[in-house]
Design a protein around this motif. Structure first.
Motif, PDB file in Angstrom:
ATOM      1  N   THR A   1     -18.268 110.366  81.035  1.00 26.73           N
ATOM      2  CA  THR A   1     -17.865 109.248  81.326  1.00 26.73           C
ATOM      3  C   THR A   1     -17.774 107.890  79.897  1.00 26.73           C
ATOM      4  OG1 THR A   1     -17.271 109.236  83.212  1.00 26.73           O
ATOM      5  CG2 THR A   1     -16.885 106.921  82.534  1.00 26.73           C
ATOM      6  N   ARG A   2     -19.388 107.454  79.923  1.00 30.46           N
ATOM      7  CA  ARG A   2     -20.054 106.663  78.940  1.00 30.46           C
ATOM      8  C   ARG A   2     -19.413 107.478  77.525  1.00 30.46           C
ATOM      9  NH1 ARG A   2     -24.134 106.530  82.153  1.00 30.46           N
ATOM     10  NH2 ARG A   2     -25.527 107.949  80.599  1.00 30.46           N
ATOM     11  N   ALA A   3     -19.683 108.826  77.227  1.00 30.76           N
ATOM     12  CA  ALA A   3     -19.118 108.914  76.161  1.00 30.76           C
ATOM     13  C   ALA A   3     -17.631 109.173  75.582  1.00 30.76           C
ATOM     14  CB  ALA A   3     -19.118 110.695  75.991  1.00 30.76           C
ATOM     15  N   THR A   4     -16.857 109.044  76.547  1.00 28.69           N
ATOM     16  CA  THR A   4     -14.925 109.222  76.766  1.00 28.69           C
ATOM     17  C   THR A   4     -15.300 107.619  76.227  1.00 28.69           C
ATOM     18  OG1 THR A   4     -14.724 110.694  77.792  1.00 28.69           O
ATOM     19  CG2 THR A   4     -13.235 109.031  77.664  1.00 28.69           C
ATOM     20  N   GLN A   5     -15.647 106.460  76.575  1.00 32.88           N
ATOM     21  CA  GLN A   5     -15.387 104.797  75.968  1.00 32.88           C
ATOM     22  C   GLN A   5     -16.052 104.242  74.970  1.00 32.88           C
ATOM     23  OE1 GLN A   5     -17.567 103.664  79.367  1.00 32.88           O
ATOM     24  NE2 GLN A   5     -15.372 103.558  80.724  1.00 32.88           N
ATOM     25  N   ASN A   6     -17.298 105.263  74.132  1.00 33.78           N
ATOM     26  CA  ASN A   6     -17.700 105.394  73.804  1.00 33.78           C
ATOM     27  C   ASN A   6     -17.509 106.043  72.237  1.00 33.78           C
ATOM     28  OD1 ASN A   6     -19.801 102.749  73.917  1.00 33.78           O
ATOM     29  ND2 ASN A   6     -20.317 104.176  75.653  1.00 33.78           N
TER      30      ASN A   6
ATOM     31  N   PHE B   1     -16.588 109.134  72.099  1.00 32.38           N
ATOM     32  CA  PHE B   1     -15.068 110.387  72.013  1.00 32.38           C
ATOM     33  C   PHE B   1     -13.848 109.481  72.108  1.00 32.38           C
ATOM     34  CE2 PHE B   1     -19.043 113.112  72.851  1.00 32.38           C
ATOM     35  CZ  PHE B   1     -18.485 114.023  72.073  1.00 32.38           C
ATOM     36  N   LYS B   2     -13.438 108.698  71.386  1.00 31.90           N
ATOM     37  CA  LYS B   2     -12.174 107.736  71.222  1.00 31.90           C
ATOM     38  C   LYS B   2     -11.366 108.849  70.448  1.00 31.90           C
ATOM     39  CE  LYS B   2     -13.943 103.335  71.680  1.00 31.90           C
ATOM     40  NZ  LYS B   2     -14.103 101.907  71.245  1.00 31.90           N
ATOM     41  N   PRO B   3      -9.975 108.761  70.311  1.00 29.53           N
ATOM     42  CA  PRO B   3      -9.086 110.218  70.301  1.00 29.53           C
ATOM     43  C   PRO B   3      -9.505 109.882  68.219  1.00 29.53           C
ATOM     44  CG  PRO B   3      -8.364 109.385  72.016  1.00 29.53           C
ATOM     45  CD  PRO B   3      -9.632 108.711  71.705  1.00 29.53           C
ATOM     46  N   SER B   4      -9.357 108.328  67.608  1.00 29.48           N
ATOM     47  CA  SER B   4      -9.253 107.585  66.459  1.00 29.48           C
ATOM     48  C   SER B   4     -10.296 108.070  65.889  1.00 29.48           C
ATOM     49  CB  SER B   4      -9.123 105.910  66.150  1.00 29.48           C
ATOM     50  OG  SER B   4     -10.405 106.005  66.570  1.00 29.48           O
ATOM     51  N   ASN B   5     -11.897 107.846  66.821  1.00 29.61           N
ATOM     52  CA  ASN B   5     -13.026 109.308  65.885  1.00 29.61           C
ATOM     53  C   ASN B   5     -13.214 110.548  65.825  1.00 29.61           C
ATOM     54  OD1 ASN B   5     -13.800 106.449  66.374  1.00 29.61           O
ATOM     55  ND2 ASN B   5     -15.331 106.403  67.824  1.00 29.61           N
ATOM     56  N   LEU B   6     -13.476 111.339  66.916  1.00 24.69           N
ATOM     57  CA  LEU B   6     -12.359 112.093  66.178  1.00 24.69           C
ATOM     58  C   LEU B   6     -11.727 112.650  65.703  1.00 24.69           C
ATOM     59  CD1 LEU B   6     -12.221 113.596  70.656  1.00 24.69           C
ATOM     60  CD2 LEU B   6     -14.256 113.377  68.646  1.00 24.69           C
TER      61      LEU B   6
ATOM     62  N   ARG C   1     -20.279 103.637  60.908  1.00 28.31           N
ATOM     63  CA  ARG C   1     -19.107 102.528  60.571  1.00 28.31           C
ATOM     64  C   ARG C   1     -17.827 103.505  61.957  1.00 28.31           C
ATOM     65  NH1 ARG C   1     -20.087 102.275  55.014  1.00 28.31           N
ATOM     66  NH2 ARG C   1     -18.297 103.522  54.579  1.00 28.31           N
ATOM     67  N   ILE C   2     -17.318 104.364  61.667  1.00 28.80           N
ATOM     68  CA  ILE C   2     -16.355 105.209  62.113  1.00 28.80           C
ATOM     69  C   ILE C   2     -16.943 104.948  63.824  1.00 28.80           C
ATOM     70  CG2 ILE C   2     -15.201 106.960  62.718  1.00 28.80           C
ATOM     71  CD1 ILE C   2     -15.633 108.188  60.051  1.00 28.80           C
ATOM     72  N   THR C   3     -17.727 105.138  64.390  1.00 25.74           N
ATOM     73  CA  THR C   3     -18.153 105.186  65.355  1.00 25.74           C
ATOM     74  C   THR C   3     -19.116 104.410  66.209  1.00 25.74           C
ATOM     75  OG1 THR C   3     -20.402 106.864  65.485  1.00 25.74           O
ATOM     76  CG2 THR C   3     -17.550 108.057  65.709  1.00 25.74           C
TER      77      THR C   3
END
Length: 891
Positions: free
Chosen positions: A204-209, A211-216, A157-159
């Motif tokens: 790049t794809r990981a940052t957009q999906n 590895f978002k600050p809110s997710n981390l 649910r978070i990511t």
């Protein structure tokens, strides 16, 4: 009475500490996300341990192309990987066998949640680590928080990403130390952008999906909570184990109630998270209604949820009761439950014959002092359709129509004879019959059909479905409600009866299985019967293995065919050594063609039971698995009992052998003493006083030495004869012998040995021949005569007689002494049977003489018996020997 009011250590805490002794220590490097530096921190700590003199071996470490990580491995010894073929290509995997053979002090195993290649010993790497720890090897490993099973749906649910590789929460409790490797979200994103975590496109794809600050940030919080909960648990354990006083107030205890629906596993994970937040032990409970049998998919879902709860650390319970809220609250009060977790209320549209409150509503209304948590769930399209009872067969609907037609015909005929005011009872009977015989839906069909027929044929105006009077409309509506209710109740009763009959059959089968095994005397027969009956009950090939010479060996199988290949034997060995189910359908060696259950006994495993996988790969049903587990438990108990019985018999035989040996040694040492003393005394006199003894005295001493040597020879012959008799190695050298001459020889030998009794030999004038072994026959007669010499007294009269009678030779030996005591008469031919009057001046006084006589006579095909007192022998002892005369025999 003195009291010790001082603080005491917790027995549970001490037990946990004792259980950890003897196995390896696990250190887990836990991170919130990939790239925080878990592997780097582990290698850095390992280099420090190596510098301190500890033996460090790198089992497997994934560098993912990171130069810093690769440089950390350069100075460490690396275990070669094992190549495995997977989908046409060679894959390098961790070699657990090489690690166990190497047995380093510290082993580094990266990626705790990794899934092994198909065909490996274990599907998961955490299972490899568990085996290494059991072998006493310390292991350091790494893992991210999203791999924790109870957090799987939370992370999704978070990511928005479903993590496929998870580890049970119990594996975290196994860890002796958890090291949190943390990195601020901004720093991790910067490392990602610099290509230190993934290559450029992937980063790049990981940052957009993911590895978002809110997710981390959310993942960091989850990791911190996990470590904080573990620190709190360790602190509590250390304080209890060290008897440190504190405010030990009663804690929370949580219970989750599960049903056979798709949301059961989600309910388990939610209860696990709540239990962790409360730091509370928790239970997973399911209640089965009598007569309600869940479908196979429902039963499978429920069992999967219970297994998940057990994996997450819950204690599972299964109850049976009609009043679900009552049973749930009764269990909660018994276990001192403070929190109950249930699913949301039943959706509208669920089929039920009458309205009923939901489980959550009932619990809230009836609970007292217990908090009720109702977890809502996401509604999926598949979940909107309520499961209804089975639709029934065509025969059921035809029977319903036939019953309604019969009721209509019967009502029509009855109205011609007797004017009845209401014929609705006939139609209620027409509804009841298909409900009892064919289930709910044929009965509901009969209800509506009866409604229509009753209206058409018997409600004015007849011949149409029109109702003239309003009260008849009400009567028809009430009739329809009653008919449908009766159909539902009768159908439910029928289903309950079928379920009860199924349970009765299962119980009877288990009872007959247990009774049959309990009546078998030997372990071999128990194993043969168990495999045969389990094969008949489960419908699969069955095999039972027992420890043999260095490995498990097939002890019984049905069908009787040895078809176990190498993977199957490996699974059987694992099940036996670990005491866990292994093979097909399990998490250990699932590619095996067999499923093996350990046969556990109080003092260890007595074997393993194997069930072959179906040809189409279909798994056993829930009922079949439950029955198989029960049969395996009963087999283990019966086999353990049979093995114990064998051990008891062996111990008794050994004890009896030891007792006989001690008696024999005591008898022989006592009986040999007299002749040996006589021989020693005579020989000493000849040596020391030779010059003083005349020729007659020397001859007398030499004669004593000869006679006593004969006595010793006779005793040795008796012992050798008894040994041969018991071993079945007595050889008969038969020839024609004159029985009269044999009796004369025995009497002459007794007189030469100093017998003072009066002997009388009575034989026919013509030779009485028998086909016997002359030497053994003389020994048999001599033993009986020697017995009479010792016990009849020095002045006794001993009569030896022989005669022929109907192809047999009868030999009687009688004396006029005191006879045989009544207590000794039944045992007179047994070994070591001795009268109290016995003296120790012959070999037979050891209690072997008459036993040897019996053995020799029976070897000749004859019999010997102690005759009861009669007019011819009112006192004394009389023995009769019957031998075949040997007619038709050739020497």
């Amino acid at each position: 009475m003195n009291r010790d009011d001082g603080p005491r250590a917790s027995a549970d805490a001490l037990l946990v500490h004792a259980e950890r002794e003897g196995r390896g220590k696990l250190r887990l490097f836990l991170g919130a996300a990939p790239g925080v530096g878990k592997t780097f921190a582990m290698l850095q700590a390992a280099r420090g341990a190596k510098g301190a003199g500890r033996e460090v071996l790198v089992g497997i470490v994934e560098t993912h192309g990171r130069a810093e990580t690769g440089a950390m491995i350069a100075d460490l010894e690396v275990l070669p990987r094992k190549g495995m073929l997977y989908k046409g290509r060679l894959v390098s995997e961790f070699d657990i066998d090489a690690a166990l053979a190497r047995r380093p002090s510290l082993l580094l195993v990266d990626e705790y949640a990794h899934s092994n290649v198909e065909g490996s010993r274990h599907p998961k790497r955490w299972q490899d680590v568990a085996e290494l720890l059991q072998a006493g090897i310390d292991v350091w490993t790494t893992m991210n928080v999203q791999h924790v099973e109870s957090l799987n749906d939370v992370v999704q649910r978070i990511t928005g990403v479903r993590v496929r590789e998870t580890v049970p929460d119990t594996t975290l409790r196994v860890a002796d130390e958890i090291v949190l490797v943390d990195l601020p979200s901004d720093e991790l994103i910067r490392r990602l952008a610099e290509g230190k975590v993934y290559v450029e496109d992937t980063a790049t794809r990981a940052t957009q999906n993911f590895f978002k600050p809110s997710n981390l940030t959310a993942l960091r919080e989850l990791a911190l909570r996990q470590v904080a909960a573990r620190v709190d648990s360790d602190l509590l354990e250390r304080m209890q184990g060290g008897a440190i006083e504190g405010p030990w107030a009663a804690g929370e205890r949580l219970l989750v109630c599960l049903g056979p629906n798709a949301a059961a596993e989600r309910l388990v994970r939610g209860a696990k998270r709540l239990a962790d937040l409360l730091d509370a032990p928790w239970f997973a409970l399911t209640i089965e209604r009598p007569g309600v049998t869940p479908s196979e998919p429902e039963a499978a879902r429920l069992e999967a949820a219970l297994q998940l709860a057990k994996t997450l650390g819950a204690e599972t319970q299964q109850l049976v009761g009609s009043d679900l809220p009552g049973e749930l609250l009764r269990f909660a009060r018994f276990e001192n439950i403070t929190q109950i977790v249930v699913g949301k209320a039943r959706r509208k549209g669920a089929w039920r014959p009458w309205p009923a409150p939901s489980l959550a509503d009932s619990l809230v209304r009836r609970a007292s002092g217990i908090s009720i948590h109702v977890l809502t769930e996401e509604v999926d399209p598949a979940g909107r359709v309520a499961r209804l009872p089975g639709s029934g067969s065509f025969v059921g609907y035809a029977a319903a129509a036939g019953c309604v037609a019969a009721a209509t015909l019967l009502g029509t005929q009855m109205l011609r004879v007797v004017p009845l005011p209401n014929l609705s009872m006939l139609y209620l009977l027409a509804v009841l019959v298909p409900a009892v015989l064919h289930g709910v839906w044929p009965a509901v069909f009969a209800s509506f059909l009866s409604f229509a027929a009753y209206n058409f044929f018997f409600i004015d105006p007849t011949g149409s479905f029109t109702v003239a009077r309003p009260h008849e409309v009400l009567a028809l509506a009430i009739f329809l409600i009653i008919a449908v209710s009766i159909s539902a109740v009768a159908g439910q009763a029928r289903e309950q009866m079928r379920a009860s009959a199924a349970r009765t059959r299962a119980a009877r089968r288990l009872y007959e299985f247990t009774r049959g095994l309990s009546a078998l005397p030997s372990a071999d027969r128990v194993m043969e019967a168990a495999t045969t009956q389990i094969n008949a009950a489960i419908g699969r090939a069955c095999v039972l293995l027992r420890p043999g010479a260095g490995d498990l060996e097939i002890a019984a199988a049905w069908p009787p065919d040895d078809r176990l290949d190498t993977p199957a034997r490996a699974a059987a060995r694992w099940a036996f050594e670990r005491g866990e189910t292994a093979g097909a359908g399990t998490q250990t060696l699932p590619n095996s063609g067999w499923t093996f259950l350990p046969l556990a006994a109080p003092d260890g495993q007595v074997g393993v039971l194997g069930i072959e996988r179906a040809a189409d790969g279909a798994a056993l049903s829930v009922e079949a698995r439950t029955l198989l587990a029960a049969l395996a438990e009963q087999t283990a108990a019966a086999l353990h009992r049979a093995l114990l019985s064998t051990e008891v018999r062996t111990a008794r035989t050994a004890a009896e052998t030891e007792r006989v040996r001690n008696i024999l040694l005591a008898s022989i040492s006592h009986d040999f003493r007299t002749p040996l003393a006589s021989v020693l005394g005579s020989a000493t006199a000849l040596v020391e006083y030779e010059d003083r003894l005349d020729r007659e005295a020397r001859l007398d001493l030499l004669g004593q030495i000869r006679d006593e040597a004969r006595h010793l020879d006779q005793m040795v012959r008796n012992l050798l004869s008894m040994t041969r008799l018991e071993a079945g190695a007595l050889e008969l050298n038969r020839d024609w012998a004159d029985i009269g001459e044999a009796l004369e020889r025995v009497v002459d030998l007794s007189l030469k040995r100093g017998a003072t009794q009066r002997f009388d030999v009575r034989v026919p004038a013509e030779p009485l021949l028998a086909f016997v072994d002359g030497g053994l026959f003389d020994q048999a007669i001599g033993n009986v005569v020697g017995n009479a010499i010792r016990h009849a007294g020095p002045d006794a009269h001993i009569v030896l007689s022989a005669r022929g009678e109907e192809g047999r030779v009868l030999v009687d030996i009688a004396d006029d002494g005191p006879g045989v005591p009544d207590a000794l008469r039944p045992h007179v031919f047994e070994k070591f049977a001795r009268a109290r009057r016995s003296t120790a001046d012959g070999g037979e006084s050891a209690g072997l003489g008459l036993a040897i006589t019996k053995g020799i006579v029976e070897a000749h095909g004859g019999t010997v018996e102690l005759m009861p007192p009669d007019a011819a022998h009112p006192k004394g002892a009389a023995f009769r020997i019957r031998l075949p005369d040997g007619r038709g025999q050739t020497p």
